[in-house]
Design a protein around this motif. Structure first.
Motif, PDB file in Angstrom:
ATOM      1  N   PRO A 174      33.743  21.610  -5.913  1.00 53.93           N
ATOM      2  CA  PRO A 174      34.888  22.351  -6.462  1.00 53.93           C
ATOM      3  C   PRO A 174      34.708  23.848  -6.267  1.00 53.93           C
ATOM      4  N   GLY A 175      35.690  24.617  -6.716  1.00 47.60           N
ATOM      5  CA  GLY A 175      35.632  26.067  -6.617  1.00 47.60           C
ATOM      6  C   GLY A 175      35.129  26.703  -7.899  1.00 47.60           C
ATOM      7  N   GLU A 176      35.967  27.552  -8.483  1.00 43.39           N
ATOM      8  CA  GLU A 176      35.562  28.270  -9.689  1.00 43.39           C
ATOM      9  C   GLU A 176      35.385  27.350 -10.886  1.00 43.39           C
ATOM     10  N   GLU A 177      35.978  26.157 -10.836  1.00 45.28           N
ATOM     11  CA  GLU A 177      35.923  25.245 -11.981  1.00 45.28           C
ATOM     12  C   GLU A 177      34.684  24.370 -11.955  1.00 45.28           C
ATOM     13  N   GLY A 178      33.660  24.728 -11.205  1.00 46.25           N
ATOM     14  CA  GLY A 178      32.448  23.930 -11.145  1.00 46.25           C
ATOM     15  C   GLY A 178      31.697  23.910 -12.457  1.00 46.25           C
ATOM     16  N   LEU A 179      30.767  22.964 -12.570  1.00 47.91           N
ATOM     17  CA  LEU A 179      30.012  22.802 -13.807  1.00 47.91           C
ATOM     18  C   LEU A 179      29.231  24.068 -14.139  1.00 47.91           C
ATOM     19  N   HIS A 180      28.603  24.669 -13.144  1.00 45.85           N
ATOM     20  CA  HIS A 180      27.880  25.932 -13.325  1.00 45.85           C
ATOM     21  C   HIS A 180      28.598  27.077 -12.618  1.00 45.85           C
ATOM     22  N   GLY A 181      29.905  27.014 -12.547  1.00 44.44           N
ATOM     23  CA  GLY A 181      30.666  28.039 -11.863  1.00 44.44           C
ATOM     24  C   GLY A 181      30.793  27.743 -10.378  1.00 44.44           C
ATOM     25  N   ARG A 182      30.892  28.782  -9.582  1.00 48.79           N
ATOM     26  CA  ARG A 182      31.066  28.616  -8.138  1.00 48.79           C
ATOM     27  C   ARG A 182      29.804  28.038  -7.504  1.00 48.79           C
ATOM     28  N   GLY A 209       8.680  21.088   0.784  1.00 49.06           N
ATOM     29  CA  GLY A 209       8.712  20.219  -0.384  1.00 49.06           C
ATOM     30  C   GLY A 209       9.627  20.669  -1.490  1.00 49.06           C
ATOM     31  N   LEU A 210      10.348  21.756  -1.295  1.00 49.88           N
ATOM     32  CA  LEU A 210      11.306  22.266  -2.282  1.00 49.88           C
ATOM     33  C   LEU A 210      12.708  22.023  -1.747  1.00 49.88           C
ATOM     34  N   LEU A 211      13.516  21.259  -2.483  1.00 49.66           N
ATOM     35  CA  LEU A 211      14.892  20.980  -2.102  1.00 49.66           C
ATOM     36  C   LEU A 211      15.816  21.707  -3.071  1.00 49.66           C
ATOM     37  N   VAL A 212      16.765  22.473  -2.522  1.00 49.18           N
ATOM     38  CA  VAL A 212      17.694  23.262  -3.330  1.00 49.18           C
ATOM     39  C   VAL A 212      19.105  22.738  -3.094  1.00 49.18           C
ATOM     40  N   LEU A 213      19.794  22.401  -4.186  1.00 54.69           N
ATOM     41  CA  LEU A 213      21.184  21.956  -4.128  1.00 54.69           C
ATOM     42  C   LEU A 213      22.057  23.078  -4.674  1.00 54.69           C
ATOM     43  N   GLY A 214      23.083  23.465  -3.913  1.00 54.38           N
ATOM     44  CA  GLY A 214      23.902  24.604  -4.294  1.00 54.38           C
ATOM     45  C   GLY A 214      25.015  24.308  -5.260  1.00 54.38           C
ATOM     46  N   SER A 215      25.157  23.067  -5.713  1.00 57.47           N
ATOM     47  CA  SER A 215      26.237  22.720  -6.641  1.00 57.47           C
ATOM     48  C   SER A 215      25.757  21.641  -7.590  1.00 57.47           C
ATOM     49  N   ALA A 216      25.912  21.882  -8.883  1.00 55.67           N
ATOM     50  CA  ALA A 216      25.556  20.865  -9.875  1.00 55.67           C
ATOM     51  C   ALA A 216      26.559  19.729  -9.906  1.00 55.67           C
ATOM     52  N   ASP A 217      27.765  19.946  -9.371  1.00 55.61           N
ATOM     53  CA  ASP A 217      28.799  18.914  -9.402  1.00 55.61           C
ATOM     54  C   ASP A 217      28.495  17.750  -8.474  1.00 55.61           C
ATOM     55  N   LEU A 218      27.530  17.904  -7.578  1.00 55.32           N
ATOM     56  CA  LEU A 218      27.124  16.775  -6.738  1.00 55.32           C
ATOM     57  C   LEU A 218      26.532  15.641  -7.566  1.00 55.32           C
TER      58      LEU A 218
END
Length: 398
Positions: A174-182, A209-218
């Motif tokens: 999503p856009g601005e309405e994401g769980l943690h914002g954008r 060994g470090l995985l970063v996800l850019g959206s909590a909505d996943l």
């Protein structure tokens, strides 16, 4: 004598006696208040069986992650829910995959503990959900947050993603309405990898060994079913067979944030309090006393001229409008001077100045500066103007 009328009898031709107002409406309102209270209790009881919150593993709400956890367990993944940093660090040392749902709330001591456990020999995989610049700097110098996604976007995996795509071809966020914002895009440099890239930033990035996800909505119940989000999440979290789902808690002994009494309240206390406030408001509206009829005041209202003058003066003083006050003083003085000189129909300043010049010792320029629209910059100038106008009127009276 005529027979006495019965209490229920009515004299012919007289106006009917008004019946008392029915009280049935108040009974219905009382029933509604009781039902609302019962509904509040039932909802609170059912809410007490799970803890709701962002990415809570047992929450069936839209922001929870019960769907992801349940599918992982069905696939044979051992999922352990942890709320203390020490437990998450121990899971890393034991080789488990550790998911940190909100790393931005962790304190420095907690981040140092996770960094030490991640760098230990034989440590497991660490997955961070939407970390900020400060948090990410503890774990990697080759990944930095970049741009954000302001609108709902679907990102496709490039052919060079390889295993970093985890079997997903497209991710929807999503856009601005994401769980943690954008949603956040991360820039990988030499030695780090990125996938689902747009504008030079990657929604999924990896570094040693470090995985970063850019959206909590996943990971949410609402977002995991969009596009190929489920493929990425299930393959990234369930590949090792053991997963520690770390939800940072305010009761963590390693955290340095001060505790408050609100921290120890159960999760259903907040909605219960809101429901009770709503029920109390409805009860006050239903049972409160009504205002009486509007009282009409006869018009017009007579106000003394002195009160009007004083009220207008106070308004001008409060607003600091000296020019308006000076204009009022000059206009009133010009009217009285014209009357004293017999110039009742003279409205121009030049005509009044010419008539005054024959009776006073002031020059035409002085009179024009005194009666004309000269700006007044201070209260002292306004008081001086009033005195000068008063002396001019007294000089004419002589």
């Amino acid at each position: 004598m005529s027979a006495a009328l019965a209490p229920s009898a009515q004299v012919p031709g007289s106006a009917p006696t008004p019946a008392p107002a029915p009280r049935r409406r108040r009974h219905w309102l009382t029933v509604l208040v009781v039902l609302a209270m019962l509904a509040t209790v039932v909802v609170s009881v059912f809410r007490s069986f799970y803890q709701d919150g962002p990415l809570e593993p047992g929450a069936p709400t839209g922001q929870g992650s019960k769907a992801v956890v349940q599918v992982l367990e069905d696939l044979g993944v051992d999922v352990q829910v942890q709320r203390h940093t020490a437990d998450a660090a121990q899971s890393l040392r034991e080789g488990r995959t550790v998911l940190v749902t909100d790393p931005t709330v962790l304190q420095g001591e907690q981040l140092d503990a996770l960094v030490a456990a991640h760098e230990a020999e034989g440590s497991g995989r660490l997955v961070l959900v939407q970390p900020d610049f400060v948090t990410l700097s503890y774990f990697s110098s080759r990944l930095t947050p970049g741009a954000t996604l302001d609108e709902a976007t679907t990102l496709e995996a490039s052919p060079g993603c390889g295993d970093l795509a985890h079997g997903a071809r497209a991710l929807a966020v999503p856009g601005e309405e994401g769980l943690h914002g954008r949603s956040v895009l991360y820039r990988p440099v030499e030695g780090a990898d990125g996938c689902f890239t747009v504008d030079g930033g990657s929604l999924v990035a990896e570094d040693d060994g470090l995985l970063v996800l850019g959206s909590a909505d996943l990971l949410t119940n609402d977002g995991v079913g969009a596009a190929d989000n489920s493929a990425l999440v299930l393959n990234a979290l369930g590949g090792g067979g053991e997963l520690a789902w770390y939800v940072p808690s305010a009761t963590d002994p390693m955290g340095t944030a001060p505790q408050s009494i609100v921290t120890y309240l159960p999760d259903w206390a907040a909605p219960l309090g809101l429901w009770l406030m709503l029920v109390a408001g409805i009860a006050l509206l239903a049972l409160g006393r009504r205002f009486g009829p509007v009282v009409l005041e006869p018009l017009p209202v007579t106000v003394r001229p002195q009160e009007i003058a004083l009220g207008r003066a106070r308004l001008l003083q409060r607003a600091g409008d000296r020019d308006a006050a000076a204009t009022a003083l000059r206009s009133a003085a010009a009217t009285r001077l014209a009357d004293a000189l017999g110039l009742r129909h003279e409205r121009s300043l030049d005509g009044l100045v010419a008539a005054l010049a024959e009776h006073v010792d002031h020059s035409p320029e002085q009179l024009r500066a005194l009666l004309g629209p000269t700006p007044v910059t201070s209260d002292q100038d306004l008081v001086r103007l009033a005195h000068d106008l008063d002396r001019l009127e007294k000089e004419i009276d002589r």
